[in-house]
Design a protein around this motif. Structure first.
Motif, PDB file in Angstrom:
ATOM      1  N   UNK A  54       0.818  -1.225   0.000  1.00  0.00           N
ATOM      2  CA  UNK A  54       0.000   0.000   0.000  1.00  0.00           C
ATOM      3  C   UNK A  54       0.845   1.266   0.000  1.00  0.00           C
ATOM      4  N   UNK A  55       2.162   1.095   0.202  1.00  0.00           N
ATOM      5  CA  UNK A  55       3.055   2.257   0.316  1.00  0.00           C
ATOM      6  C   UNK A  55       3.139   3.002  -1.009  1.00  0.00           C
ATOM      7  N   UNK A  56       2.981   4.299  -0.951  1.00  0.00           N
ATOM      8  CA  UNK A  56       3.200   5.136  -2.122  1.00  0.00           C
ATOM      9  C   UNK A  56       4.523   5.855  -1.886  1.00  0.00           C
ATOM     10  N   UNK A  57       5.594   5.271  -2.359  1.00  0.00           N
ATOM     11  CA  UNK A  57       6.912   5.849  -2.126  1.00  0.00           C
ATOM     12  C   UNK A  57       7.966   4.816  -2.473  1.00  0.00           C
ATOM     13  N   UNK A  58       9.210   5.275  -2.622  1.00  0.00           N
ATOM     14  CA  UNK A  58      10.279   4.344  -2.977  1.00  0.00           C
ATOM     15  C   UNK A  58      11.488   4.525  -2.071  1.00  0.00           C
TER      16      UNK A  58
END
Ligand code: SAM
Length: 659
Positions: free
Chosen positions: A158-162
């Protein structure tokens, strides 16, 4: 998305002051050499000292961890960053945790390390309730920690990021086989930057195979202490993130370096986004027509509260996250409680329908009592400090009220923010950025523009397609006669009544959709006084008996206009290019299930934070973080699906689907 629920705390055994998990029969860290182990396994094997020293990017360096535990690894990474990194770069920590420690256990575990006492205190002060979701903590000016509470594989998906460097922690694979699954490695790979590194204490076959299958290269390197070997490695080319296949229109625009921004509007939405950008080193000019907090944010007291749906939906998830974030954010901004009072909010059920709704809400939301609980009489009246009319209600102990105008002024008081008075009437893209034209003919230029002007936010050509509705709201102010005091907590039902401030009781606000009038009206006072009588009949009687003037024609107060979207969720994100969407996704008009690969085209560098309605104190600060994080190419403080839920283009897609 997983249920919105309270997570289990771990059962701990303590050995020589160090915690051990009873369920997993494994240690969080070794008391003798936990620090050295963290340094060897996670910090050095990811080459953090040299990478921090060489970091020059405008975006933060991002570390992702599986299993926050006591936070030792993250605190060590933070200390290492402060020691090695240049003074103007930033660090972003992400960590998952399925069984968060209780705050007192966290403090006890970290008390072993006296030289981390300051960091530990900062962490413990902001430690969130054990609720699944993302919890953003501001550890320092340059350091953010996002705690993703819940199962690691689920949360990373669900993470929006890198991520630039992974700490692959968690109890040993033999003790915790449920975590070390292919889905975990696949999610790590999908959330990696090209070249991202990882390090882990284990050499178990399942880990080696899982990492390899997900695309990581690994090698065995010397382990710590008695452990002969451990794994370290990297991923060259992370897989393409295909999460938005079903909704490519929400794909965010590519990040561009952000040096300057114009924010239109100095209410809570504009001031919080300006502060969030300024903290990230962006030079911000705020344009305000009248004065900070002159619109819907300008009442003497504003309620910090939410009204959550009976059945969990994205809106409830967002508002609950927003409430929790606002409390943490206000606590950091103003620990002396000059700008706010988290004294609790009582949401009364004044009829059977609302009582049934609240019952269903509680059944569907097993949340910690420190956050919200159902209460009945006599407790309700005890909490209010006076008789309330309801038999049942919801109690939010940490919610409360805010002085919105003072808060806006405080937020704007930053060296990186310039406040300019003027009326923005034109927003246009130019070759190398944006121009904001003011009604006096002057022009402001910046590479980013954030529109945060409430119901006027869609007056500009690029924002015109976003549906917004003005909602008039008037509060009434009643000077309390000697011997009469207001409620001891915020009491709300249709409207709200916070504890009296400087001897004046505020009651409000009326709610008149599609009305942008700001003159005081006796009808609205009548409505507010009626609400007061309905919620707090005893107080109303006391006021009458003490001779307070309760005639609506004589009341004083304040009227302002708030803005609402058709679905009552704020708009927070990039402004879609509505014409391009109408072309690119025209086929949705005929077939709402049609799939597309074309990413959404946006007005690059134009953002909006609006439609906060009457709950802006709970929504605007988190929306500000969403926008600032996107602008500055950082992981988001909400799950991907919630970012989509806030996306300003959602109504355009809905309209297309409905033909
Ligand atoms: N990194 C920690 C520190 O610095 O203190 C130590 C981590 S401890 C060895 C392992 C952690 O992983 C525990 O806090 C445990 O609750 C967490 N954990 C175990 N299984 C998990 C899962 N499936 N999802 C998320 N966290 C998990």
């Amino acid at each position: 998305m997983p249920a919105l629920a309270e997570l289990e705390h771990p059962v701990l055994a303590w050995e020589n002051g160090a915690p051990q998990s009873s369920a997993f029969d494994d240690v969080y860290f070794s008391r003798q050499n936990g620090r050295a182990e963290t340094g060897h396994v996670f910090i050095d094997a990811n080459r953090l000292p040299e990478r921090f020293a060489a970091w020059r990017e405008p975006r933060p360096f991002v570390i992702g961890e599986t299993g926050f535990g006591t936070g030792l690894n993250m605190l060590c990474a933070w200390a290492c960053f402060i020691h090695h990194a240049p003074p103007d770069v930033r660090l972003h920590l992400i960590s998952t945790e399925k069984y968060p420690l209780e705050r007192h256990a966290l403090a006890r575990a970290l008390s072993i390390w006296p030289d981390l006492a300051a960091e530990a205190e900062t962490l413990c002060r902001q430690w969130p309730e054990a609720v699944s979701g993302v919890h953003r903590l501001q550890l320092g000016d340059r350091v953010i920690l996002d705690l993703h509470f819940g199962d690691t594989a689920e949360r990373l998906a669900l993470l929006d990021g890198r991520v630039d460097a992974w700490f692959l922690d968690g109890f040993a694979p033999a003790q915790n086989p449920a975590m070390w699954q292919p889905a975990l490695f696949a999610a790590m790979a999908a959330r990696s930057r090209p070249g991202a590194t990882f390090a882990t204490f284990t050499c178990a076959g399942v880990v080696k195979r899982g990492l390899k299958a997900a695309g990581f290269h690994w090698e065995k390197v010397p382990g710590f202490g008695r452990k002969r070997e451990m794994l370290a490695g990297h991923i060259d080319t992370p897989p393409v993130d295909n999460r938005r296949q079903a909704a490519p229109w929400f794909m965010p625009p590519a990040a561009r370096p952000a040096h300057s921004a114009v924010v239109i509007g100095a209410g809570i939405a504009g001031a919080s986004v300006a502060a969030a950008l300024a903290r990230r080193g962006v030079h911000v000019t705020v344009v305000e027509k009248t004065a900070p907090a002159a619109g819907g944010s300008g009442n003497r007291q504003g309620a910090l509260y939410v009204k959550l749906a009976a059945d969990t939906n994205h809106q409830s998830r967002f508002y609950l996250a927003g409430l929790m974030y606002s409390r943490r954010w206000l606590g950091t901004l103003d620990p002396e409680y000059r700008l706010w009072q988290p004294g609790g909010v009582l949401q009364l059920a004044l009829n059977d329908r609302e009582a049934a709704r609240q019952r269903r809400f509680s059944d569907h939301h097993p949340l910690p009592r420190q956050l919200v609980s159902r209460q009945a009489q006599p407790r309700l009246s005890e909490e209010a400090g006076m008789n309330v009319a309801a038999q049942q209600g919801l109690f939010y102990p940490g919610a409360g009220w805010v002085r919105p105008a003072a808060l806006c002024h405080r937020l704007l008081d930053h060296a990186g923010i310039t406040l300019t008075y003027g009326e923005a009437c034109r927003v246009e893209r130019h070759e190398d950025g944006w121009q904001v034209g003011l009604s006096d003919g002057s022009v402001l230029e910046a590479d980013q523009v954030v529109v945060a002007s409430a119901h006027l936010a869609n007056r500009f050509a690029p924002t015109r397609a976003l549906p917004l509705q003005p909602v008039r709201g008037q509060i009434s102010e009643i000077p309390l006669p000697a011997g009469v005091s207001g409620p001891s907590r915020v009491v709300c039902a249709g409207g709200y009544a916070p504890p009296a401030l400087d001897g004046v009781l505020t009651v409000g606000a009326s709610f008149v959709p599609n009305d942008a009038g700001t003159e005081l009206r006796a009808d609205d006072h009548r409505h507010n006084l009626g609400e007061l009588k309905r919620m707090l009949p005893e107080l109303y009687q006391q006021l009458e008996a003490a001779g307070a003037d309760l005639r609506p024609e004589h009341a004083s107060g304040r009227a302002a206009v708030r803005a609402a979207s058709p679905d009552k969720t704020p708009y927070a994100g990039p402004v879609p290019n509505a014409d391009a969407w109408a072309d690119d996704y025209a086929a949705l008009r005929k077939d709402a299930t049609r799939t597309f690969t074309t990413p959404g085209r946006h007005h690059d560098g134009l953002w909006i934070s609006a439609a906060h309605g009457s709950r802006g104190l709970s929504s605007a600060p988190l929306c500000a973080e969403v926008i600032a994080s996107r602008i500055c190419d950082e992981p988001l403080p909400v799950e991907g699906p919630l970012a989509d839920h806030l996306h300003p283009g959602r109504r355009l897609i809905r309209a297309l689907k409905q033909g």
